[in-house]
Each structure stands twice: as structure tokens, then as C-alpha cells.
Scaffold this active site. Sequence first.
Site, PDB file in Angstrom:
ATOM      1  N   GLY A  11      10.184 -42.934  34.070  1.00  0.00           N
ATOM      2  CA  GLY A  11       9.263 -43.447  35.114  1.00  0.00           C
ATOM      3  C   GLY A  11       9.722 -43.925  36.487  1.00  0.00           C
ATOM      4  O   GLY A  11       9.251 -45.018  36.910  1.00  0.00           O
ATOM      5  N   MET A  87       5.138 -34.623  31.038  1.00  0.00           N
ATOM      6  CA  MET A  87       5.577 -33.240  30.537  1.00  0.00           C
ATOM      7  C   MET A  87       4.791 -32.566  29.757  1.00  0.00           C
ATOM      8  O   MET A  87       5.174 -32.239  28.446  1.00  0.00           O
ATOM      9  CB  MET A  87       6.938 -33.886  29.700  1.00  0.00           C
ATOM     10  N   ARG A  88       3.312 -32.596  29.977  1.00  0.00           N
ATOM     11  CA  ARG A  88       2.339 -31.818  28.924  1.00  0.00           C
ATOM     12  C   ARG A  88       1.432 -31.094  29.813  1.00  0.00           C
ATOM     13  O   ARG A  88       1.185 -31.284  30.969  1.00  0.00           O
ATOM     14  CB  ARG A  88       1.497 -32.959  28.400  1.00  0.00           C
ATOM     15  N   ILE A  89       1.569 -29.722  29.376  1.00  0.00           N
ATOM     16  CA  ILE A  89       0.430 -28.924  30.054  1.00  0.00           C
ATOM     17  C   ILE A  89      -0.756 -29.267  30.207  1.00  0.00           C
ATOM     18  O   ILE A  89      -1.522 -29.714  29.287  1.00  0.00           O
ATOM     19  CB  ILE A  89       0.492 -27.303  29.473  1.00  0.00           C
ATOM     20  N   LEU A  90      -1.509 -29.388  31.282  1.00  0.00           N
ATOM     21  CA  LEU A  90      -2.826 -29.804  31.411  1.00  0.00           C
ATOM     22  C   LEU A  90      -3.985 -28.621  31.272  1.00  0.00           C
ATOM     23  O   LEU A  90      -3.610 -27.348  31.758  1.00  0.00           O
ATOM     24  CB  LEU A  90      -3.128 -30.178  33.058  1.00  0.00           C
ATOM     25  N   ASN A 104       1.580 -33.531  42.004  1.00  0.00           N
ATOM     26  CA  ASN A 104       2.705 -33.493  40.850  1.00  0.00           C
ATOM     27  C   ASN A 104       3.992 -33.178  41.849  1.00  0.00           C
ATOM     28  O   ASN A 104       3.847 -32.806  42.927  1.00  0.00           O
ATOM     29  CB  ASN A 104       2.477 -32.167  40.146  1.00  0.00           C
ATOM     30  N   HIS A 106       7.765 -31.940  41.543  1.00  0.00           N
ATOM     31  CA  HIS A 106       8.405 -31.086  40.653  1.00  0.00           C
ATOM     32  C   HIS A 106      10.062 -30.808  41.101  1.00  0.00           C
ATOM     33  O   HIS A 106      10.281 -30.959  42.420  1.00  0.00           O
ATOM     34  CB  HIS A 106       8.072 -29.580  40.780  1.00  0.00           C
ATOM     35  N   THR A 138      -2.897 -26.734  40.324  1.00  0.00           N
ATOM     36  CA  THR A 138      -3.943 -25.901  39.931  1.00  0.00           C
ATOM     37  C   THR A 138      -3.559 -25.351  38.491  1.00  0.00           C
ATOM     38  O   THR A 138      -2.621 -25.625  38.058  1.00  0.00           O
ATOM     39  CB  THR A 138      -3.989 -24.740  40.871  1.00  0.00           C
ATOM     40  N   GLU A 171      13.322 -37.763  45.721  1.00  0.00           N
ATOM     41  CA  GLU A 171      11.904 -37.674  45.157  1.00  0.00           C
ATOM     42  C   GLU A 171      11.260 -39.038  45.344  1.00  0.00           C
ATOM     43  O   GLU A 171      10.110 -39.099  45.687  1.00  0.00           O
ATOM     44  CB  GLU A 171      11.959 -37.580  43.589  1.00  0.00           C
TER      45      GLU A 171
HETATM   46  C1  GRF Z   1      11.288 -35.941  37.849  1.00  0.00           C
HETATM   47  O1  GRF Z   1      12.382 -35.200  38.117  1.00  0.00           O
HETATM   48  C2  GRF Z   1      10.156 -35.321  38.422  1.00  0.00           C
HETATM   49  O2  GRF Z   1      10.469 -34.362  39.580  1.00  0.00           O
HETATM   50  C3  GRF Z   1       9.912 -34.512  36.966  1.00  0.00           C
HETATM   51  O3  GRF Z   1      10.126 -35.240  36.017  1.00  0.00           O
HETATM   52  C4  GRF Z   1      11.072 -36.097  36.575  1.00  0.00           C
HETATM   53  C5  GRF Z   1      10.443 -37.523  36.147  1.00  0.00           C
HETATM   54  O4  GRF Z   1      11.460 -38.269  36.386  1.00  0.00           O
HETATM   55  N1  GRF Z   1       8.338 -33.952  37.228  1.00  0.00           N
HETATM   56  P1  GRF Z   1      10.804 -39.893  36.279  1.00  0.00           P
HETATM   57  O5  GRF Z   1      10.300 -40.263  34.872  1.00  0.00           O
HETATM   58  O6  GRF Z   1      10.147 -40.193  37.317  1.00  0.00           O
HETATM   59  O7  GRF Z   1      12.200 -40.714  36.408  1.00  0.00           O
END
Ligand code: GRF
Length: 201
Positions: A11, A87-90, A104, A106, A138, A171
Site C-alpha cells: 500500500g 492483485m486479483r483479476i477483475l 490502475n 502498472h 478495461t 509511481e
Molecule cells: C506497484 O508496483 C504497482 O505499480 C503495482 O503493484 C505495486 C503496488 O505497490 N500495481 P504498493 O502496494 O502500492 O506499495
Amino acid sequence: MKAVILISGNGSNLQSIMDHADGIDLQISAVISNNMNAYGLKRAEIGNIKTHFLDPKKFNTRDDFDQEMIKIIDSFSIEVIILAGYMRILSPLFIHHFSGKILNIHPSLLPKYPGLDTHQRAINASDTHHGATVHFVTEKLDGGPIISQEVVTIENNDTASSLAKKVLEKEHSLYPKVIHWYTQSRLKLINNTATFDGKIL
Ligand code: GRF
């Protein structure tokens, strides 16, 4: 603008969005996780944000699970759903219900490296650059219209974990910036295309 944030793990992106929330006109109504031990749930509690843990084991199908999530999310009347390490497919059911409202982040320069292990894959391919992408969600996994990206340089001595660290740092500023565009209604998904101030991105 009211939001729900979905997480599965540490998170750190959630934390950065929480820290920026006032400045980007975002009100986080709840944080939902499919993982009881996600540290992000702790972060939300510390920030006085409502949390929900939904146990995938308690549902027979993906649709059943997502239907319950839809019920919870609809109860908050939110305008945006932010995936932050979810980490789960929607299911298509979920994606259509909230069409154009799901963002999202990535950890790769999409369309390169959808899926997992993106940092190692970039190193294995001897790429010189890597990064992060924010996109609309999507039905195509990590394949929705791209909104914005941040690039990092891959150095000779980079490992998957050093690279992950560099990308995460990017990010943490990229996601709040894009969310702000969304809360200002500058960013929209129109006919499956991302638009900014009415122009195709
Ligand atoms: C990040 O690298 C994000 O791009 C991916 O999952 C990771 C999540 O990291 N979708 P965190 O839980 O926000 O630290």
C-alpha cells in the site's frame, strides 16, 4: 470526488494518495483488500479510512466475489475506483459496472510487460529504460488505454529490487497527478479511448 481504493499488499501507492488527497480533491471513502494481511489496511486505519477485507475463499466464483464488492462500493456512491497494487483479476461484470471509472497503475512502460515480474523481465531483455504506467481499466489485463507514464533509466548494476524501488518512487508522484486530472474531470474514457481536456491522448 469520492473514491474507493483496492489493494492487496504494502500500500505504498495508497499512502501516497492518502498523503496527497486534500491537494487533489479526493475523498477516500473506503479501502478494500482481498488479502487480510495487506499492510495497506493498517495504513488506511491509521489514516481513519474505513476498511473492508473480502475473503476470496468465501465465494464460489469470481463473479460472486465481484458482485459483493460492487454492493459494497455502490453503497459509497463513489465516482472513481483506484487500483493500487490490487492483485486479483477483475471480472467483466465488475469492469462494465464501473466502466470508465477504474484507474490502475502498472510497473512497466505498457504495452511492454503486462502481468508480473516486470522489473526482471526488463533487465532480462537488456532494456535501457523502464517505468510505470497509469491506465484506464478495461477487460484486457493491463491493456486499457494509457493515460500517463514515468520513465527510469536501467543502470548496469540494477537488480529487480533496485529497479522496483526506483519505479515505485516515480509511481508515488505519477498516480496522484493523474488522479487529480480525473477529479478535475479533465480525464475521461470515451469510446474506449483516453481523453484529456477533450483531446485524444
Ligand atoms: C506497484 O508496483 C504497482 O505499480 C503495482 O503493484 C505495486 C503496488 O505497490 N500495481 P504498493 O502496494 O502500492 O506499495
